[in-house]
Enzyme design. Structure first.
Site, PDB file in Angstrom:
ATOM      1  N   CYS A 197      34.895  44.651  27.909  1.00  0.00           N
ATOM      2  CA  CYS A 197      35.632  45.905  27.784  1.00  0.00           C
ATOM      3  C   CYS A 197      36.925  45.601  27.048  1.00  0.00           C
ATOM      4  O   CYS A 197      37.110  44.494  26.551  1.00  0.00           O
ATOM      5  CB  CYS A 197      35.904  46.517  29.153  1.00  0.00           C
ATOM      6  SG  CYS A 197      37.163  45.652  30.070  1.00  0.00           S
ATOM      7  N   ARG A 240      40.741  58.253  32.095  1.00  0.00           N
ATOM      8  CA  ARG A 240      39.886  57.507  33.026  1.00  0.00           C
ATOM      9  C   ARG A 240      40.605  57.230  34.351  1.00  0.00           C
ATOM     10  O   ARG A 240      39.957  57.005  35.373  1.00  0.00           O
ATOM     11  CB  ARG A 240      39.440  56.172  32.405  1.00  0.00           C
ATOM     12  CG  ARG A 240      38.240  56.306  31.481  1.00  0.00           C
ATOM     13  CD  ARG A 240      37.680  54.944  31.106  1.00  0.00           C
ATOM     14  NE  ARG A 240      37.708  54.048  32.235  1.00  0.00           N
ATOM     15  CZ  ARG A 240      38.336  52.874  32.272  1.00  0.00           C
ATOM     16  NH1 ARG A 240      38.980  52.430  31.230  1.00  0.00           N
ATOM     17  NH2 ARG A 240      38.306  52.138  33.351  1.00  0.00           N
ATOM     18  N   ARG A 277      34.008  40.752  30.780  1.00  0.00           N
ATOM     19  CA  ARG A 277      34.071  41.062  32.214  1.00  0.00           C
ATOM     20  C   ARG A 277      32.929  40.328  32.897  1.00  0.00           C
ATOM     21  O   ARG A 277      31.876  40.904  33.163  1.00  0.00           O
ATOM     22  CB  ARG A 277      33.922  42.574  32.440  1.00  0.00           C
ATOM     23  CG  ARG A 277      35.184  43.371  32.219  1.00  0.00           C
ATOM     24  CD  ARG A 277      35.946  43.518  33.529  1.00  0.00           C
ATOM     25  NE  ARG A 277      37.186  44.244  33.351  1.00  0.00           N
ATOM     26  CZ  ARG A 277      37.548  45.280  34.084  1.00  0.00           C
ATOM     27  NH1 ARG A 277      36.774  45.755  35.017  1.00  0.00           N
ATOM     28  NH2 ARG A 277      38.703  45.842  33.894  1.00  0.00           N
ATOM     29  N   ASP A 292      47.465  45.903  36.839  1.00  0.00           N
ATOM     30  CA  ASP A 292      47.352  47.310  36.438  1.00  0.00           C
ATOM     31  C   ASP A 292      48.700  47.996  36.243  1.00  0.00           C
ATOM     32  O   ASP A 292      48.739  49.156  35.834  1.00  0.00           O
ATOM     33  CB  ASP A 292      46.527  48.093  37.482  1.00  0.00           C
ATOM     34  CG  ASP A 292      45.037  47.814  37.348  1.00  0.00           C
ATOM     35  OD1 ASP A 292      44.634  47.139  36.392  1.00  0.00           O
ATOM     36  OD2 ASP A 292      44.273  48.287  38.219  1.00  0.00           O
ATOM     37  N   LYS A 317      41.563  55.832  42.330  1.00  0.00           N
ATOM     38  CA  LYS A 317      40.338  55.585  41.547  1.00  0.00           C
ATOM     39  C   LYS A 317      39.640  54.319  42.028  1.00  0.00           C
ATOM     40  O   LYS A 317      38.428  54.309  42.234  1.00  0.00           O
ATOM     41  CB  LYS A 317      40.719  55.433  40.065  1.00  0.00           C
ATOM     42  CG  LYS A 317      39.599  54.876  39.196  1.00  0.00           C
ATOM     43  CD  LYS A 317      39.989  54.808  37.747  1.00  0.00           C
ATOM     44  CE  LYS A 317      40.474  53.459  37.278  1.00  0.00           C
ATOM     45  NZ  LYS A 317      39.476  52.391  37.217  1.00  0.00           N
ATOM     46  N   ASN A 318      40.409  53.261  42.216  1.00  0.00           N
ATOM     47  CA  ASN A 318      39.785  51.982  42.549  1.00  0.00           C
ATOM     48  C   ASN A 318      39.289  51.913  43.990  1.00  0.00           C
ATOM     49  O   ASN A 318      38.686  50.926  44.398  1.00  0.00           O
ATOM     50  CB  ASN A 318      40.760  50.822  42.282  1.00  0.00           C
ATOM     51  CG  ASN A 318      40.959  50.598  40.793  1.00  0.00           C
ATOM     52  OD1 ASN A 318      40.257  51.194  39.980  1.00  0.00           O
ATOM     53  ND2 ASN A 318      41.914  49.747  40.438  1.00  0.00           N
TER      54      ASN A 318
HETATM   55  C1  UD1 Z   1      39.549  45.549  39.840  1.00  0.00           C
HETATM   56  C2  UD1 Z   1      40.133  46.895  39.473  1.00  0.00           C
HETATM   57  C3  UD1 Z   1      40.991  46.777  38.221  1.00  0.00           C
HETATM   58  C4  UD1 Z   1      42.042  45.695  38.401  1.00  0.00           C
HETATM   59  C5  UD1 Z   1      41.391  44.385  38.853  1.00  0.00           C
HETATM   60  C6  UD1 Z   1      42.390  43.280  39.191  1.00  0.00           C
HETATM   61  C7  UD1 Z   1      38.452  48.468  40.265  1.00  0.00           C
HETATM   62  C8  UD1 Z   1      37.443  49.508  39.910  1.00  0.00           C
HETATM   63  N1  UD1 Z   1      39.055  47.842  39.248  1.00  0.00           N
HETATM   64  O1  UD1 Z   1      38.700  45.173  38.755  1.00  0.00           O
HETATM   65  O2  UD1 Z   1      41.616  48.028  37.984  1.00  0.00           O
HETATM   66  O3  UD1 Z   1      42.665  45.477  37.172  1.00  0.00           O
HETATM   67  O4  UD1 Z   1      40.596  44.609  40.034  1.00  0.00           O
HETATM   68  O5  UD1 Z   1      43.256  43.697  40.185  1.00  0.00           O
HETATM   69  O6  UD1 Z   1      38.754  48.236  41.431  1.00  0.00           O
HETATM   70  N2  UD1 Z   1      36.108  37.444  37.203  1.00  0.00           N
HETATM   71  C9  UD1 Z   1      35.226  36.405  36.927  1.00  0.00           C
HETATM   72  N3  UD1 Z   1      33.963  36.472  37.438  1.00  0.00           N
HETATM   73  C10 UD1 Z   1      33.536  37.504  38.210  1.00  0.00           C
HETATM   74  C11 UD1 Z   1      34.446  38.553  38.500  1.00  0.00           C
HETATM   75  C12 UD1 Z   1      35.729  38.481  37.984  1.00  0.00           C
HETATM   76  O7  UD1 Z   1      35.569  35.476  36.218  1.00  0.00           O
HETATM   77  O8  UD1 Z   1      32.372  37.503  38.641  1.00  0.00           O
HETATM   78  C13 UD1 Z   1      37.491  37.400  36.648  1.00  0.00           C
HETATM   79  C14 UD1 Z   1      37.722  38.549  35.648  1.00  0.00           C
HETATM   80  O9  UD1 Z   1      37.290  38.203  34.363  1.00  0.00           O
HETATM   81  C15 UD1 Z   1      39.223  38.711  35.710  1.00  0.00           C
HETATM   82  C16 UD1 Z   1      39.538  38.377  37.180  1.00  0.00           C
HETATM   83  O10 UD1 Z   1      38.426  37.655  37.672  1.00  0.00           O
HETATM   84  O11 UD1 Z   1      39.842  37.761  34.886  1.00  0.00           O
HETATM   85  C17 UD1 Z   1      39.832  39.588  38.034  1.00  0.00           C
HETATM   86  O12 UD1 Z   1      38.715  40.405  38.097  1.00  0.00           O
HETATM   87  P1  UD1 Z   1      38.358  41.285  39.378  1.00  0.00           P
HETATM   88  O13 UD1 Z   1      39.345  41.057  40.471  1.00  0.00           O
HETATM   89  O14 UD1 Z   1      36.916  41.099  39.675  1.00  0.00           O
HETATM   90  O15 UD1 Z   1      38.588  42.743  38.790  1.00  0.00           O
HETATM   91  P2  UD1 Z   1      37.645  43.986  38.914  1.00  0.00           P
HETATM   92  O16 UD1 Z   1      37.046  44.056  40.267  1.00  0.00           O
HETATM   93  O17 UD1 Z   1      36.748  44.039  37.731  1.00  0.00           O
END
Ligand code: UD1
Length: 417
Positions: free
Chosen positions: A116, A397, A121, A305, A22-23
């Site tokens: 979420c 999902r 997020r 995850d 999925k990711n």
């Molecule tokens: C992706 C995965 C999700 C997984 C996560 C961490 C997908 C579709 N989803 O989510 O399943 O749990 O990686 O391995 O690939 N953050 C900030 N600012 C930002 C972006 C992120 O503070 O602009 C923080 C988030 O709040 C969180 C952390 O960084 O605490 C990790 O987020 P991130 O690695 O961005 O996860 P996703 O890409 O949303």
């Protein structure tokens, strides 16, 4: 509303083939916007988020065909650059369309993604990086309005290796003049899969899998054909299921090195795990013992995850297992549900201390989020009696027909409407 009914206590046996990730498929679908050509993607899982991503592509003007596990995206015509609120809400990670829409159209309008189940997020890292690349960003009535000026490549240093931000920067940087370097990039395998796809389109992207990714801007034109990598989280979930229920299960078509930390913990708990090529066999005949501390970290650390599914295993292991969740602040919502089944878990901030009990008991529980829901299924398989899991749309999902996969391993698992 569908529910999942699992009667536990039956060891699992047999083999299960892992679906595409999925990711990985979501950012790759978003990336198909860039080349203005025909992209054939194989091994796409049949999941709601994938359907939502297709709806976004169609809204933008692409022609999309889905035949079984193959999705063909023809992005020759892209007629608009906005993603409406309703579509943004359908798919949690729809912000991944920001970079590719900007790269293709020079502008993008997306509704601000809200929080979420895992907490807020934020997308500050995505936006500040795009600004550095020459995109002007305004917030107009809940919409993020982006306009590309003279987009020039440069060094982007991430303060945290965010998966989504790394992917968005890679995708936007293709439209930049010159070289972009992402420093402290996320190293998740899905980012390597995205790089492989982008290279096939003719883009110059290198370094994925390491902490520094370099992109030389320039249009990517080639039609592509790509097979999406296997879902490491699905593979880890079914290993946890076998660990909780006991039995002898082989997970086929997975990359064992992607789930090394999960295999390591299960082995330390007493599971007999053997890797052979692209399959992983787990045998569990006795009650497991507690595991060394589990701290979630960016890849190659223990994946956030998989935290809840391993916790479901720890609930009946002999002794105490300590979890520390370092990635998402709201990722212990499943603990209350596991407690309904008799688990002994104490949560304090980022730390959860799990005292293994002899046996969990079936109960009526609610999936609180995707992986938390999967954890309830894992727990139910090892529990005495029947567990009813409500709100399984969360599980849907990320897992294609989980009840059928579990039933194919001999579990008593059914979906009821
Ligand atoms: C992706 C995965 C999700 C997984 C996560 C961490 C997908 C579709 N989803 O989510 O399943 O749990 O990686 O391995 O690939 N953050 C900030 N600012 C930002 C972006 C992120 O503070 O602009 C923080 C988030 O709040 C969180 C952390 O960084 O605490 C990790 O987020 P991130 O690695 O961005 O996860 P996703 O890409 O949303």
């Amino acid at each position: 509303m569908s529910i999942l009914k699992i009667t536990g206590g039956k060891p699992l046996s047999g083999s299960i083939r892992i679906n595409g990730a999925k990711n990985s498929v979501l950012p790759i679908l978003a990336a198909t916007l860039i080349n203005g050509g025909v992209n054939v993607l194989h091994n796409c899982p049949d999941l709601k988020d994938v359907t939502s991503a297709i709806k976004i592509l169609e809204h933008l003007g692409c022609k999309v065909k889905r035949e079984g596990k193959t999705i063909t995206v023809d992005s020759s015509v892209v007629s608009r650059c906005d993603v409406p609120d309703s579509l943004m809400r359908e798919m949690r990670s729809s912000v991944i369309f920001l970079g590719p829409i900007i790269a293709r159209c020079g502008c993008a309008v997306l509704h601000t993604p809200g929080g979420c189940e895992l907490g807020p997020r934020p997308i500050d890292l995505h936006l500040s990086a795009l600004e550095k690349l020459g995109v002007s960003i305004e917030n107009e009535g809940g919409n993020i309005v982006c306009k590309a000026g003279d987009m020039k490549g440069r060094d982007i240093i991430l303060s945290f290796p965010s998966v989504g931000a790394t992917e968005n920067i890679m995708l936007a940087a293709i439209a930049c003049r010159g070289a972009t370097r992402i420093i402290n990039a996320a190293r998740e395998p899905e980012i390597e899969d995205l790089q492989q796809f982008l290279k096939k389109t003719g883009a110059s992207v290198n370094g994925a899998g390491g902490s520094e990714i370099s992109i030389i801007g320039g249009r990517a034109y080639f039609d592509t054909e790509h097979r999406v990598m296997p879902d490491r989280i699905e593979a880890a979930t079914y290993l946890c299921a076998a660990a909780a229920a006991g039995g002898d299960v082989t997970v086929e078509d997975c990359e064992s090195e992607h789930i090394g930390t999960v295999i390591e913990r299960l082995t330390e708990g007493g599971a007999d795990i053997k890797v052979s090529g692209r399959s992983v066999r787990i045998k569990v005949s006795d009650r497991l013992k507690s595991m060394p501390p589990v701290r979630t970290m960016p890849y190659p650390g223990f994946p956030t995850d998989c935290q809840s599914q391993l916790m479901a295993v720890a609930c009946t292991a002999k002794g105490t297992t300590v979890f520390t969740e370092n990635i998402f602040e709201n990722r212990y919502r499943h603990t209350g549900q596991l407690e309904r089944m008799g688990a002994d878990i104490k949560v304090s901030g980022r730390v959860a201390v799990v005292e293994g009990v002899e046996r969990l008991k079936g109960a009526v529980v609610t999936a609180t989020d995707l992986r938390g829901g999967a954890a309830l299924a894992v727990a139910a398989l090892g529990a005495e009696g029947c567990t009813v899991i409500e709100d399984i749309y969360h599980i849907d999902r990320g897992y294609e027909k989980m009840e059928q996969s579990l039933a194919s391993l001999g579990a008593d698992a059914v979906r009821e409407e």
